[in-house]
Design a protein around this motif. Structure first.
Motif, mmCIF file in Angstrom:
data_model
loop_
_atom_site.group_PDB
_atom_site.id
_atom_site.type_symbol
_atom_site.label_atom_id
_atom_site.label_comp_id
_atom_site.label_asym_id
_atom_site.label_seq_id
_atom_site.Cartn_x
_atom_site.Cartn_y
_atom_site.Cartn_z
ATOM 1 N N PHE A 1 -2.241 13.300 5.708
ATOM 2 C CA PHE A 1 -1.189 14.006 4.658
ATOM 3 C C PHE A 1 -0.640 13.417 2.517
ATOM 4 N N GLY A 2 -1.656 12.721 2.503
ATOM 5 C CA GLY A 2 -2.712 12.330 1.131
ATOM 6 C C GLY A 2 -1.336 11.592 0.605
ATOM 7 N N SER A 3 -0.575 11.873 -0.707
ATOM 8 C CA SER A 3 0.637 11.790 -1.006
ATOM 9 C C SER A 3 2.295 11.817 -0.418
ATOM 10 N N ARG A 4 2.420 13.013 0.486
ATOM 11 C CA ARG A 4 3.080 13.596 1.202
ATOM 12 C C ARG A 4 4.122 14.795 0.098
ATOM 13 N N ARG A 5 3.347 14.583 -0.653
ATOM 14 C CA ARG A 5 3.729 15.180 -2.045
ATOM 15 C C ARG A 5 3.249 16.612 -1.555
ATOM 16 N N MET A 6 3.753 17.604 -1.397
ATOM 17 C CA MET A 6 3.227 19.539 -1.334
ATOM 18 C C MET A 6 3.839 20.375 -2.257
ATOM 19 N N VAL A 7 3.193 20.728 -2.868
ATOM 20 C CA VAL A 7 3.177 21.743 -3.710
ATOM 21 C C VAL A 7 2.645 23.618 -2.935
ATOM 22 N N ARG A 8 3.395 24.318 -2.787
ATOM 23 C CA ARG A 8 2.721 25.644 -2.526
ATOM 24 C C ARG A 8 2.105 26.287 -1.434
ATOM 25 N N GLY A 9 2.528 25.523 -0.048
ATOM 26 C CA GLY A 9 1.227 24.922 0.876
ATOM 27 C C GLY A 9 0.326 23.935 0.848
ATOM 28 N N PHE A 10 0.504 23.362 -0.233
ATOM 29 C CA PHE A 10 -0.611 22.385 -0.328
ATOM 30 C C PHE A 10 -0.334 20.504 -0.833
ATOM 31 N N LEU A 11 -0.927 20.104 0.256
ATOM 32 C CA LEU A 11 -0.927 18.260 -0.075
ATOM 33 C C LEU A 11 -1.433 17.975 -1.062
ATOM 34 N N LEU A 12 -0.871 17.126 -1.965
ATOM 35 C CA LEU A 12 -1.308 16.851 -3.483
ATOM 36 C C LEU A 12 -2.127 15.232 -2.563
ATOM 37 N N ASN A 13 -3.204 14.586 -3.490
ATOM 38 C CA ASN A 13 -3.655 13.482 -3.190
ATOM 39 C C ASN A 13 -3.361 12.739 -3.731
ATOM 40 N N PHE B 1 1.103 -0.725 0.153
ATOM 41 C CA PHE B 1 -0.136 -0.105 -0.221
ATOM 42 C C PHE B 1 0.982 1.742 -0.015
ATOM 43 N N TYR B 2 1.950 1.123 0.924
ATOM 44 C CA TYR B 2 2.457 2.564 0.743
ATOM 45 C C TYR B 2 3.262 2.637 0.152
ATOM 46 N N ASP B 3 3.616 0.967 -0.397
ATOM 47 C CA ASP B 3 4.878 1.877 -1.835
ATOM 48 C C ASP B 3 4.132 3.036 -2.795
ATOM 49 N N ALA B 4 2.703 2.362 -2.793
ATOM 50 C CA ALA B 4 2.036 2.856 -3.986
ATOM 51 C C ALA B 4 1.319 3.687 -3.496
ATOM 52 N N VAL B 5 1.211 4.541 -2.290
ATOM 53 C CA VAL B 5 1.069 5.978 -2.340
ATOM 54 C C VAL B 5 1.575 7.329 -2.081
ATOM 55 N N VAL B 6 2.880 6.306 -1.402
ATOM 56 C CA VAL B 6 3.877 8.067 -1.460
ATOM 57 C C VAL B 6 4.877 8.383 -2.607
ATOM 58 N N GLY B 7 4.602 9.374 -2.523
ATOM 59 C CA GLY B 7 4.721 9.723 -4.197
ATOM 60 C C GLY B 7 4.090 10.043 -5.580
ATOM 61 N N GLY B 8 4.553 10.594 -6.678
ATOM 62 C CA GLY B 8 3.511 11.245 -7.512
ATOM 63 C C GLY B 8 2.437 9.746 -7.908
ATOM 64 N N ARG B 9 3.032 8.747 -8.039
ATOM 65 C CA ARG B 9 2.070 8.054 -8.944
ATOM 66 C C ARG B 9 0.404 7.604 -8.228
ATOM 67 N N SER B 10 0.366 8.189 -7.516
ATOM 68 C CA SER B 10 -0.858 7.789 -6.827
ATOM 69 C C SER B 10 -1.679 8.888 -6.663
ATOM 70 N N VAL B 11 -1.160 10.782 -7.450
ATOM 71 C CA VAL B 11 -1.496 11.583 -7.602
ATOM 72 C C VAL B 11 -2.537 11.602 -8.324
ATOM 73 N N GLY B 12 -4.509 12.061 -8.291
ATOM 74 C CA GLY B 12 -5.240 11.800 -9.175
ATOM 75 C C GLY B 12 -5.343 14.037 -9.625
ATOM 76 N N VAL B 13 -6.140 14.065 -10.732
ATOM 77 C CA VAL B 13 -6.605 15.082 -10.881
ATOM 78 C C VAL B 13 -7.087 15.508 -9.460
ATOM 79 N N PRO B 14 -6.768 17.103 -8.495
ATOM 80 C CA PRO B 14 -7.598 17.333 -7.891
ATOM 81 C C PRO B 14 -8.975 17.870 -8.716
ATOM 82 N N GLY B 15 -9.790 17.428 -7.242
ATOM 83 C CA GLY B 15 -10.918 18.671 -8.785
ATOM 84 C C GLY B 15 -12.105 18.968 -7.851
ATOM 85 N N LEU B 16 -11.755 19.509 -6.741
ATOM 86 C CA LEU B 16 -12.328 20.227 -5.026
ATOM 87 C C LEU B 16 -12.329 21.533 -5.901
ATOM 88 N N LEU B 17 -11.400 22.491 -6.396
ATOM 89 C CA LEU B 17 -11.700 24.125 -6.705
ATOM 90 C C LEU B 17 -12.782 23.809 -7.847
#
Length: 581
Positions: free
Chosen positions: A424-436, A138-154
């Motif tokens: 903390f999502g993917s533990r990948r942070m951009v400009r002060g917000f965490l990526l999913n 699980f965490y081999d998949a989670v941590v890093g960019g591999r797991s990031v989907g296109v953010p939809g909230l905004l």
């Protein structure tokens, strides 16, 4: 089911509850998406006009200020969610997605908005398989960019605000901008979760934000300032959501996802092409009530409605609410509903069976007939509504999630659940917000010997969710309940359990939220690990349940109509707050 048999079983359950507590079993159950950090009873709040419940007092105050300024329920929910990104960054934010259910009181119309992340167009169903074809850890998949989907909230917020907002878009960002720029005191929960996380400090931006100069987690009460996030919020407040999905912010997101280790495939085209979707709400009857929530790709409303549809066969109002027999019936309904959820639900375009068939009265009656009055099913098989046996490739869903419930003075309502997936999502942070890391909500294994799974990875697809923002209407069509919770796939049990408490037992919401949780996700029956729940676990064991005592860290936000007033209650297991006027 006749009354005498029900009463006899209830009396049996009361007797069983006096048995000594069992030794906890250690079955395979998913871990908590966010750890427990304490329990504090919170009295309900009563107000005549408007009510807000969110996961943090800062967010609740921001939402109430928006309502007092003439804002709508949508305005208040957006303002609250943006503040939650600042003060509860482990749970949700603009680097993730969410689902929003809205009720327009004047038009009498309910709508459901899908801001779920989508998979990049460059991925395929082998995304979470190793080179040898095995499922990734699980965490081999989670941590890093591999797991990031296109953010939809905004994008979802922009669409809903254009339709139902009253105040200017920029006004909704001001409370979050102030908190990000001026800072806020690190809460006990945030401190504990930072300290417990194994991966967060690996990201340089996250390390700079969440840790002190000596590399220690920010102390409880320390001031956390996030100027980069404040600047992003100012930009989006002034230029609109397009400033997030194209231009410098979008480029930084793509660069962060592409960087190693464990890079992902998100592109600028994926971001600019993202669209939020307005979907018809998924609604069903429970006794005299109409219950409405999110359709797929969320499995939340469908599974909640399936459980309620099976439980409707039993006269729950005549069964003691704290009895082992009531918990037995609820857990068995969950077992059957989760079996269907795991087998049949995913992106709506990939589902071989429509939710309507899985929620048909005749089908649920047949499922309910499998519930035994004196024994547990142990593990239920999925039903087959006119189809062959379903594949059962199951993913591990651990959304770190926030929930917002709002009713405004005009009677409009919002139930919003937002998430970045794991804490903390993917533990990948951009400009002060965490990526999913929402892509890990897909089934890691795309198929089994019975065929492809509807929740397999695919370009542009939306992964299955359990988020269950829910609105309930009474027999006269008036709004009666606004509810939702974080908690991974356990969200479904939290929401269904509390709907039964509100609708069948007419319990006060704060007393209901303080009760120990119990339920099954078609594995061991999970009982909240509290002293006042051990007799309940003993009673369930006597009904044949394998029980697991564990923390069950819900974060329910409940608003219920009582006469002409609104009663709001926040879950004692997290840092939520209710307020109204």
């Amino acid at each position: 089911m006749n009354v005498s048999r029900t009463s006899l079983a209830a009396l049996l359950a009361v007797w069983l509850a006096a048995l000594p507590a069992p030794t906890p079993a250690f079955g395979q159950v998913p871990v908590q998406p966010e750890a427990a950090t304490g329990f504090r009873v919170k009295p309900a709040v009563v107000a005549p006009q408007a009510m807000v419940v969110t996961a943090n007092a800062h967010a609740t105050n921001a939402a109430v200020s928006v309502l007092r300024d003439g804002g709508s329920a949508v305005d208040a929910a957006i303002a609250a969610a943006l503040v939650l990104n600042v003060v509860e960054p482990q749970s949700s934010g603009i680097g993730g997605g969410g689902f929003l259910v809205h009720h327009d009181a004047r038009k009498g119309r309910t709508s459901a908005w899908d801001g779920r992340e989508t998979a990049p167009r460059a991925v395929d169903e082998r995304l979470f398989l190793t080179a040898q074809g095995d499922k990734m850890a699980f965490y081999d998949a989670v941590v890093g960019g591999r797991s990031v989907g296109v953010p939809g909230l905004l994008r979802m917020f922009a669409e809903v605000h254009a339709r139902h907002g009253r105040l200017p878009w920029s006004r909704l960002f001001q409370p979050a901008i102030r908190l990000a720029a001026d800072g806020f005191a690190v809460s006990p929960r945030l401190h504990t979760l930072i300290a417990q996380d194994r991966f967060l400090s690996r990201d340089p931006s996250a390390r700079q934000l969440f840790f002190d100069a000596d590399g220690r987690p920010l102390a409880e009460g320390a001031t956390l300032r996030n100027p980069p996030l404040a600047e992003v919020l100012r930009t989006v407040a002034e230029q609109g959501a397009d400033a997030f999905y194209a231009g410098p912010i979008a480029r930084d997101i793509v660069d962060a996802v592409a960087s190693g280790p464990n890079p992902g495939a998100l592109s600028l085209g994926d971001l600019s092409g993202y669209r939020a979707v307005e979907r018809p709400p998924l609604c069903g009857r429970y006794r005299v009530y109409r219950v409405c929530g999110m359709p797929p790709p969320s499995s939340g409303a469908a599974t909640v409605l399936a459980m309620l549809g099976m439980l409707e066969r039993f006269r729950l109002a005549e069964i003691p609410s704290d009895s082992a027999f009531a918990a037995h019936l609820f857990s068995e309904a969950g077992r059957l509903a989760f079996a269907d959820r795991d087998a049949w639900y995913g992106d709506p375009a990939a589902m071989p069976v429509a939710p309507a068939r899985l929620l048909a009265r005749e089908y649920l009656d047949g499922r309910a007939q499998q519930i035994l009055l004196d024994d547990s099913l142990d593990r239920a098989l999925p039903g087959s509504p006119g189809k062959a046996a379903a594949p059962q490739a199951v993913n591990v869903e651990q959304p770190a999630t926030s929930h917002v419930s709002v009713v405004d003075a005009a009677g409009n309502a919002v139930s919003l659940t937002a998430s970045i997936e794991d804490a903390f999502g993917s533990r990948r942070m951009v400009r002060g917000f965490l990526l999913n890391n929402q892509l890990t909500d897909f089934s890691f294994v795309p198929a089994d010997e019975r065929g492809p799974h509807p929740n397999r990875v695919g370009p542009g697809k939306r992964p299955r969710s359990s988020m269950s923002p829910t609105l309930v209407f009474d027999a006269g069509g008036k709004l009666h309940v606004v509810i939702g919770s974080p908690g991974g796939s356990q969200i479904i049990n939290y929401v269904a359990e509390n709907l039964v408490g509100l609708l069948d037992w007419n319990m006060a919401p704060d007393a209901l939220l303080a009760r120990p949780h119990v339920g099954s996700r078609n594995g061991p029956t999970e009982v909240e690990d509290r002293a006042d729940a051990r007799q309940l676990a003993a009673g369930l064991a006597a009904f044949g349940h394998e029980t697991v005592m564990r923390d069950l860290t819900s974060g329910l936000g409940v608003i219920v109509r009582r006469g002409r007033e609104w009663v709001g209650a926040a879950d004692p297991r997290r840092e939520g707050a209710a307020a109204g006027y």
